[in-house]
Design an enzyme around this catalytic site. Structure first.
Site, PDB file in Angstrom:
ATOM      1  N   VAL A 135     103.911  69.757  28.734  1.00 23.31           N
ATOM      2  CA  VAL A 135     103.126  70.796  29.396  1.00 23.31           C
ATOM      3  C   VAL A 135     101.714  70.282  29.671  1.00 23.31           C
ATOM      4  O   VAL A 135     100.988  69.885  28.757  1.00 23.31           O
ATOM      5  CB  VAL A 135     103.077  72.079  28.537  1.00 23.31           C
ATOM      6  CG1 VAL A 135     102.186  73.118  29.204  1.00 23.31           C
ATOM      7  CG2 VAL A 135     104.485  72.611  28.315  1.00 23.31           C
ATOM      8  N   LYS A 136     101.363  70.290  30.959  1.00 23.60           N
ATOM      9  CA  LYS A 136     100.053  69.788  31.368  1.00 23.60           C
ATOM     10  C   LYS A 136      99.065  70.952  31.414  1.00 23.60           C
ATOM     11  O   LYS A 136      99.331  71.976  32.061  1.00 23.60           O
ATOM     12  CB  LYS A 136     100.200  69.159  32.756  1.00 23.60           C
ATOM     13  CG  LYS A 136      99.430  67.887  32.946  1.00 23.60           C
ATOM     14  CD  LYS A 136      99.831  67.267  34.269  1.00 23.60           C
ATOM     15  CE  LYS A 136      98.844  66.231  34.693  1.00 23.60           C
ATOM     16  NZ  LYS A 136      99.103  65.784  36.055  1.00 23.60           N
TER      17      LYS A 136
END
Ligand code: E4P
Length: 216
Positions: free
Chosen positions: A82-83
């Site tokens: 997850v960025k």
């Protein structure tokens, strides 16, 4: 050093994957928008091509929203990372997601202090953007050197993922500095293999070989 490809274009990802040197993929909202395809569909296809961390970015800007979006993205495939943007809310969301065992990539990093916060929040990766710093007359690679040094000083487990790479020299310098990962646009991956003396030497070898009339 790990090589990620910096694109959401599955044709490019397949081509780079066929070289056998790809360890992961990074996307961002701009790269996904460029494909004109649904986000989830693109992510599922990328995960079916490359067996490694696949960064997918949230678009919420508050910590609770980022955690909710991050949970939904992580549920798509175990390789999804997850960025999160390197803001105060992004740091809070990183801490929460890391506590749930979800891999994170803290993006839009432009300072060593931001990278320190990412490491303290338990980020899996931090993404300093070297090209965008160079674009405004600052030294992107000096930031990589600082972050690698600081992380080594304290033994942080967060990996330095060099992003916003514009040319092969960024990759070369990052490798010398000991950065863990480079996320590289497809065109630059191809340029890594190119050298005019390789082309010239190969042409000469083949011409000489043709004169022998032999086959292998
Ligand atoms: C990757 O994680 C980044 O989003 C990307 O490298 C940014 O690159 P750009 O500065 O060329 O847009």
């Amino acid at each position: 050093m790990e090589f990620f490809i910096d694109t959401a274009d599955v044709a490019e990802i397949r081509e780079a994957q066929s070289m056998g040197v790809l360890d992961g993929v990074t996307t961002n909202p701009s790269l996904v928008a460029k494909t004109g395809r649904p986000f989830r569909e693109v992510l599922e296809e990328i995960c079916s091509i490359v067996d490694g961390p696949i960064s997918a970015e949230v678009v919420a800007t508050d910590a609770d929203g980022m955690v909710a979006e991050g949970g939904r993205l992580a549920a798509i495939h175990p390789n999804i990372t997850v960025k999160l943007p390197l803001t105060v809310d992004g740091i809070k969301a990183c801490k929460a997601l890391a506590g749930r065992g979800i891999k994170t990539n803290l993006t839009l990093c432009f300072s060593a202090n931001q990278a320190l916060l990412a490491a303290k929040a338990g980020a899996t990766f931090v993404s300093p953007f070297v090209g965008r710093l160079d674009d405004i007359g600052q030294d992107g690679m000096a930031l990589i050197n600082d972050i690698v040094t600081i992380y080594r000083n304290y033994g942080y487990a967060t990996k330095v993922l060099v992003a916003s790479i514009r040319h092969p020299e960024h990759v070369h310098a990052a490798a010398l500095m000991g950065a863990h990962v480079a996320t590289i646009p497809f065109a630059v991956i191809r340029k890594l293999a190119a050298h005019p003396l390789t082309d010239k030497g190969l042409a000469a070898f083949l011409a000489d070989w043709q004169g022998t009339g032999e086959t292998i």
